[in-house]
Write a protein that holds these residues in place. Structure first.
Motif: not given
Length: 109
Positions: A51-58, A94-109
């Motif tokens: 869904p667009n605009g919603e916060c989704i926890s991993f 794509d991405r690979v991180w060293g500092r780990y995110p906990n949530a994501v939000r999708f937005n049409f920019l």
């Protein structure tokens, strides 16, 4: 002169209505495509058309992600999309991180 005022008000009202309808409809759309992330246990997860605009926890923090949607994925430090923005993943990247995110939000920019 009154005819010009009335026409101007009518045009302003029509533009405001169009902006309102367009803004509301954009919120209801989903990002088309798959978003796959791997959590800190090494388990991959895939969301289809998130869904667009919603916060989704991993659930568990993510170590990498593949954004095959048509929207930008913004990843956050906290599970409720508060705190620091750790990264923005453009569509089809794509991405690979060293500092780990906990949530994501999708937005049409």
């Amino acid at each position: 002169m009154n005819a010009f005022r009335s026409a101007g008000r009518l045009a302003l009202a029509a533009c405001a209505a169009l902006a309102l309808v367009t803004g509301v409809s954009a919120e209801g759309h989903a990002a088309a495509g798959n978003f796959t992330y791997t959590d800190t246990d090494g388990v991959p997860h895939t969301w289809a058309d998130p869904p667009n605009g919603e916060c989704i926890s991993f659930g568990l923090p993510a170590v990498s992600a593949d954004n095959e949607t048509n929207a930008t994925a913004t990843v956050y430090e906290n599970t409720d999309c508060s705190g620091a923005v750790l990264d923005r993943i453009p569509p089809k990247s794509d991405r690979v991180w060293g500092r780990y995110p906990n949530a994501v939000r999708f937005n049409f920019l």
